[in-house]
Structure formats: C-alpha cells, structure tokens
Design an enzyme around this catalytic site. Structure first.
Site, short mmCIF file in Angstrom:
data_model
loop_
_atom_site.label_atom_id
_atom_site.label_comp_id
_atom_site.label_asym_id
_atom_site.label_seq_id
_atom_site.Cartn_x
_atom_site.Cartn_y
_atom_site.Cartn_z
N TYR A 138 7.13 6.73 8.00
CA TYR A 138 8.05 5.77 7.40
C TYR A 138 8.81 6.46 6.26
O TYR A 138 10.03 6.34 6.12
CB TYR A 138 7.25 4.56 6.89
N HIS A 139 8.05 7.21 5.45
CA HIS A 139 8.65 7.91 4.32
C HIS A 139 9.68 8.94 4.82
O HIS A 139 10.82 8.98 4.36
CB HIS A 139 7.52 8.58 3.53
N HIS A 140 9.28 9.77 5.80
CA HIS A 140 10.19 10.79 6.33
C HIS A 140 11.47 10.17 6.88
O HIS A 140 12.58 10.60 6.57
CB HIS A 140 9.50 11.58 7.45
N LEU A 187 2.63 5.51 6.64
CA LEU A 187 3.43 5.84 5.47
C LEU A 187 4.12 7.19 5.61
O LEU A 187 5.23 7.39 5.12
CB LEU A 187 2.51 5.85 4.25
#
Ligand code: HEM
Length: 709
Positions: free
Chosen positions: A118-120, A115
């Site tokens: 993926y978020h970055h 996460l």
C-alpha cells in the site's frame, strides 16, 4: 510531464496484481529463492543512491531555510532547477526500482504485509503526481525521504549480510519513518495555512489533501491496528504477531498446518500458557490440566467464549451455542432433556438399519471388485452420520446414504459442506467483514437456500401431525419437542423480557435445527472415519473387538449387550483421545482471575482457548506413550489419568450437549461394522493418515480395503 503522470497509476495496479500472481506462483514452487547476495547488493545500491540524494538535496533545504525562511521553503518551487532538480527527478523515478524489494519478499517467500505494498503503490503515484505539478513542498519530502532511506536501506543491507545490529536500531528507523510522516503532515498543514493567508504557494489544495490523506492513513493504520490487535499483551509469552495475520502465516496455519502441531510447538517454546493471534483475534492458550479444570469448574468467571458466540452468531444467530444468561437457559430447558441417554437408547434400531444400508452398499462394490480400495471413507462416514441424525433428530429421511448408489452428490451434504467451508473462512476475519462477505457470497446464499428448504420441509412434516401426536412425542422426539415449543404469539413474546419469555420463535427453531445438523453430523462422522483408519492400521485391536463381540453379542444386538462391550469403550475413548475431532474450545472471562497452577493473571474480557488435542497427547500426563494408539491404556497404567487431559467433549457448564448421543451412536455403528467386516490397510500411498483441519479434524489420506467376515 503533467500529461503522463497517470501512467504511474497503471504501474501501481500492475505492481499489485504482479504481487498476488507472484505469490501464487511461488506457493507452487518446491523451493524459495535464497537471493541473499542479490539482496545485499540491491540494498547497498539503494543506500548509496539515497545517501547521494541526501547530500544533494539537504544542503539546498538548509540553505533555503537560512536565507529565505520557512515559508519560502514550503511555498517556492525553485529547487526544481539545477542539481537539486535532477535529484528531485531521480527521487521520483526511484519509486519504480524501490518496488523491487517486494520482488525479493515474494521470491524469498517472506511475509508480505498490506502496509508494504500500500505504501509503495500510494507513494509512487503521489510522487509522480506531485512532480508533474512540481509542488513546492517537495523540497521537504525529497530531503527527508533520502535521509531516512539512507539509514533504512543501510540497515536492510547489513541485515541481509547477516550482520546483527542492536534491536533498538530497527525501532529507531521505524520511529524516524513515523517522524517523517508527522513532519510531512505539518508541512502540508502549514502550506494550507499560508495559502489561506494569501501567500503564493506552489502547491494546490488537491495535492495537499491527497498527500495528507495518504500520510495520515498510513500513520493511523500502523499505530491503531498494530497497538490494538497485533502486539503481545502483558507478560504472557508468545510469538510477536504479524500485522493483520497475527500468528496465522508465521505458523503455517494458513497453508493448512494442523493446529494441534502448531500448539504443541508453541507449548514447547513458550510453556503451558501463551498468547496466540488468530489474525486479529487474541487468545490465551491454556495447556495445563489443573488450570483447565479451574476454568471449567468456575462458570461464574469463565463464560462461553466470545469467539464461539460472535462467530456462530454470524451463521445461526439464535442457536444455543451463541446464547448466554437467561436466553441460554430458555433454550437449554427445551433442548437438553432430549439429549439424555435415556431418550437416546430408543434409537438403536435406526442406527443399526442405517449402518446396514452402508454395509449393503459396500458389499455391492466388493462383489464387483473384491480388492477395491475405498478412498471416500470420510464422505461415507459423514453421510452415515447425517442420515442417522436426520432420523433421530428430525424423524426425516435426509437420503444422504443414497449418494453412494445413485453416484449423485446429496444436495444437503454439498450445501452443508459449503456452509462449513465458509464458516471456517470467517473465523479469523473480523465479524463485520464476515457479515459483509456472507451478504455478497453467492455460494453462501445458495447453500443457505438449500439448507433452509430442507429445514422448512422438516418443520412442515412435523406440523402436519396432529397436536395430540406432537404432544405425545414431545418427550422423546427432538423435532416434536422443538415444534411443540413454538411460540403461539411471537409478537407478544418478542416484547417480553428474556426472563418472562416462553418457548422458541420459528427463527430460533430453524437456527437450532441448523446447529444440530452441523454439530451432530460432522463430528460423529469424523470420529467414525478415524476409527476405520485406526482399525486398518491395527489388526490386533480389530481382532480383539471381534473377539469381545463374538463373546457378548451372539444373539442379536440389545442395549445390555452394547453396554457390556468394555473393550470397545476403551477403543472409542482412545480414538477420541488420540485425535479429538474438535481441536479446542474457548471461554471468556467475566472477571479478573489468576490461574492457580501457572499463576498467570488474566483479566475480564480475556479469551482463553483450551486445546483439547494437546492435552490428550501431552507426555507428562500419560504413563504409556500418548503418541501410541493403545486402547488398553485405559484398563491398565493410564486408567487413573488426570480427569482433564482427555476431554473431547469439552467441560463445565458448556460442554457438548450431544455427547451421550455421539457415544451411543458411535458404539452401535462400530459394533455393527465389526460384526460384519474387517478393515485392511490399502497401502502406504493411500492410507498415510495426516490431518485436515476443517470444522473438525479429519484424516487426510485414508484408503482401506473391506472384507466381509
Ligand atoms: C464425537 C462427537 C462430538 C464431539 C467430539 C463434540 C465435541 C464438542 C465440543 C468440544 C464442544 C464444546 C464444548 C465446550 O465448550 O466445553 C461441543 C459443543 C456442542 N456440541 Fe458437540 N460434539 C460431538 C457431537 C455432538 C452431537 C451429536 C451434537 C448434537 C446435536 C452436538 C451438539 C453440540 C452443541 C449444541 C454444542 C454447544 C453446547 C453449548 O454451547 O452449550 N455435538 N461439542
């Protein structure tokens, strides 16, 4: 700007690649980087930056809401001008340096969850894309994000500086992040709605869709996966699991740490009953022998573990180990009778002949170099055990012992080894992913082709016999019994209810054969390798076995003589106690139940794991130190040990069906070896022991000398 926003995609890809390269590189380094000071500094800079950004953008948002209203705040891109415009630009640019916190995680060898990157990566690309088209909803996103980041990086800075804050602060920040995402969704939905109503809103439908997709995917992902799979259940103690990896990374299992050591550490910390997450697989470990006895003796509540059923099913769908209920009974009624001791003892000569073949090979080697240190004992033991199983189980020469003289790896052994590696890999992976992996893995396909070729040859060889011959041999030969049980009309049997079905289909026979190949050879081979290792380290025990042999087996080797070797029985028991080759077994509850000793409440569907290796080394249940290899314990102080502390073959209705065969085979091989050779320690460098966790536990470093007596 709108021309080059796509460069952020390139950066995001490079960022993801760099993470994996960096992690690989760090694994090779002896030490991780501390970097605490740098981390404090870095987070402080981001805190100040975010705070400043919040001070510049939030007032503009409030002013806009007050003076122009909500619709204007999400539809008009006027914030791109002046100082707020600058801070919106800085906001976009800051997504680059924000990825540096991943660098800290990698260099400090901390756990990096999917996460995080993926978020970055997704947010970075989205911010560049949005800025390029200067979308009006950005006003909200920029303001909210600056505020949340001020608190978040502030918290990170304090934590890096080892300043402890109440636990709720962390939860509060997580909550804020979630709220931010939910508001983000609402803003997008509102923008979509106003566009539909005919307002001129400076945000495209595509942008709204992308933004919504990213936010919703992150929210759903976090909430669903975390709650469903990665949260401690109820009040049973355990280590809070990590996202996707459960306890596998935290405990070092992923890096090859022996499960026995991990379970012992957990037991010390959390007691005899605790939770463990093998990735997404949740299990309750039970280490108290009274509770274990309860589990094994209540078969109506504790059925074959789902873990065994589901994961074995991926590899051999129809074999005994994956079956429960009526199907299990049908298979067991054909197979179990063949594994009784009375049938097995007829194979004495086969075992002796195969062992002699290995001894002859050792002699040739020693003739060339008397001080030769044998480093491939594990392989040789596996080959011996596979060769013996080929003859006993299938009346077939698998030719694994030829490997040594021809110096060519046996094809079947190689294929089985690949097969088992893949099997191990699939255990913590959700079954649907494992199935996909197996479908696309050329290595697995190749292994299966080789194994199937062997199995088909075995079946063909048996089918060449006349029906009378097969009928005659059915009572003593496993393969004859299996072939004799082949259904005459598979199509007809397939439509019958399970209770009415008779015999086995060809698919089922092949799966059983494959299961026997795997279960019957690797286990026995591992025990044999451990035996040789312990002998090389314990000349006293070796001398005592030899003395017993000299006393009881002067004229050849008969079943009665084998049975009379009491001390050797203790040695086998001690090898199996010291290091049970199968680390544990599982059961799944078919009804709610409370464990009698620990009083832990379990529920229908729970998966319990019984760690055989921990029970057999628990100091509370042994009078003589269980970490000492001491076969005499079974004749003296520990003769009356608890029945459920040393159970290398499991227990209850699903205990190992091959245990009589394994015990007999091991005893005959060990007798033969001890009649002919003495094992010596090859030196601390090469004979250091240690564990490798494969399907069974095998010695990591084994290097011995062999002297013919
Ligand atoms: C030293 C050698 C061996 C050890 C330590 C060993 C250990 C085990 C253990 C711990 C289990 C799980 C039992 C449970 O859940 O309670 C098992 C199951 C099983 N073993 Fe063995 N095993 C050995 C040799 C063999 C051999 C030679 C065979 C022959 C083919 C065999 C076939 C099986 C099968 C088919 C099962 C599944 C039984 C079921 O599901 O009902 N094993 N073994």
């Amino acid at each position: 700007m709108s021309n080059w926003w796509w460069l952020s995609i390139l950066y995001a890809l490079m960022y993801i690649i760099a993470i994996f390269v960096g992690q690989r590189w760090m694994r090779k380094q002896n030490e991780k980087f501390e970097l605490r000071g740098a981390l404090v500094l870095w987070n402080t800079i981001l805190t100040i930056f975010s705070f400043w950004g919040a001070c510049r953008s939030v007032p503009e948002l409030i002013y806009t809401l007050n003076h122009h209203g909500f619709v204007y705040s999400i539809c008009d891109p006027s914030f791109k001008q002046g100082i707020t415009g600058l801070w919106a630009w800085l906001f976009m640019i800051s997504k680059f340096p924000e990825t540096i916190d991943t660098l800290f995680i990698v260099l400090r060898r901390q756990q990096l969850i999917f996460l995080h990157w993926y978020h970055h990566a997704s947010v970075l690309v989205y911010c560049f894309y949005s800025y390029a088209y200067f979308v009006s909803t950005g006003r909200w996103f920029v303001s909210m994000n600056y505020c949340v980041h001020t608190l978040m990086y502030g918290y990170f800075a304090l934590r890096a500086a080892r300043i402890r804050l109440p636990r709720f602060f962390q939860q509060f920040i997580t909550l804020l992040q979630l709220i931010q995402m939910i508001i983000g969704c609402m803003i997008n939905i509102a923008a979509y709605y106003y566009k539909q109503q005919g307002y001129s809103c400076a945000v495209s439908y595509t942008n709204i869709e992308i933004s919504l997709a990213i936010i919703i995917s992150i929210i759903l992902f976090i909430v669903y996966i975390k709650l469903k799979y990665f949260t401690l259940y109820g009040s049973i103690p355990g280590k809070p699991p990590q996202f996707l990896l459960g306890n596998l990374l935290q405990t070092g299992f992923i890096y090859g740490k022996y499960l026995g050591d991990i379970v012992r550490e957990f037991q010390i910390k959390y007691g005899d009953t605790f939770q463990f997450f093998a990735g997404p697989i949740h299990m309750i470990f039970v280490c108290n022998p009274e509770d274990v006895q309860h589990i094994f003796t209540h078969r109506h509540i504790y059925e074959q573990g789902n873990l065994e059923v589901d994961h074995h099913r991926i590899l051999f769908n129809d074999a005994l180990i994956c079956n429960i209920g009526a199907k299990y009974k049908r298979h067991a009624s054909i197979i179990l009778p063949l594994f009784r001791r009375g049938k097995i003892v007829n194979n004495l000569d086969i075992i002796v002949d195969c062992t002699d073949k290995l001894l002859d090979q050792w002699r040739l080697k020693i003739d060339m170099d008397p001080n030769h240190i044998h480093l491939n004992i594990v392989d040789q033991c596996q080959n011996l055990s596979l060769a013996i199983f080929g003859f006993i189980g299938f009346d077939y020469d698998l030719q694994t012992l030829e490997e040594y003289s021809t110096n060519k790896k046996n094809k079947l052994r190689l294929a089985l080894s690949d097969f088992l590696k893949i099997f191990l890999f699939t255990i913590p992976v959700p079954t649907f992913l494992s199935r996909i992996y197996l479908k696309i893995s050329p290595r697995y396909r190749h292994a299966m082709i080789t194994i199937s070729t062997y199995l088909n040859q075995i079946i063909l060889q048996e089918q060449r016999k006349t029906p009378e011959e097969i009928d005659e041999r059915k009572r003593t030969s496993l393969i004859a019994s299996l072939i004799g049980s082949l259904q005459q009309d598979e199509k007809l049997e397939a439509i019958k209810s399970e209770q009415e079905k008779k015999g086995l289909s060809r698919r089922e026979v092949i799966d059983e054969l494959l299961l026997f190949l795997v279960a019957g050879s690797e286990t026995t081979g591992s025990v044999l390798a451990w035996f040789i290792y312990f002998m090389s380290k314990n000349p006293r025990v070796q001398a005592k076995i030899k003395a017993e042999l000299a006393d009881k087996t002067q004229n050849g080797l008969t079943i009665d003589q084998i049975d009379s070797l009491i001390y050797l029985d203790y040695v086998i028991q001690e090898v199996l106690r010291f290091i049970p080759p199968v680390v544990g077994t599982t059961r799944t509850l078919t009804a709610d139940d409370r464990l009698p000793t620990s009083s832990i409440q379990l529920y229908k569907g729970d998966e319990v794991f019984i760690p055989l290796n921990v029970l057999s080394r628990d100091k509370r249940y042994w009078k003589i130190d269980p970490d000492l290899f001491y076969p005499e314990r079974f004749q003296s102080e520990d003769a009356n040990h608890h029945a459920y502390v040393s159970i290398p073959f499991g227990g209850g209705h699903r205990q190992c069906i091959g245990q009589d065969l394994a015990r007999f085979e091991l005893k005959v091989i060990m007798t033969r070896l001890m009649q002919r050779v003495t094992f010596g320690d090859g030196g601390a460098d090469v004979n250091a022991g240690g564990y490798v966790q494969k399907m069974t536990v095998i010695p990591k470093h084994i290097g011995i000398t062999i002297k013919f007596d």
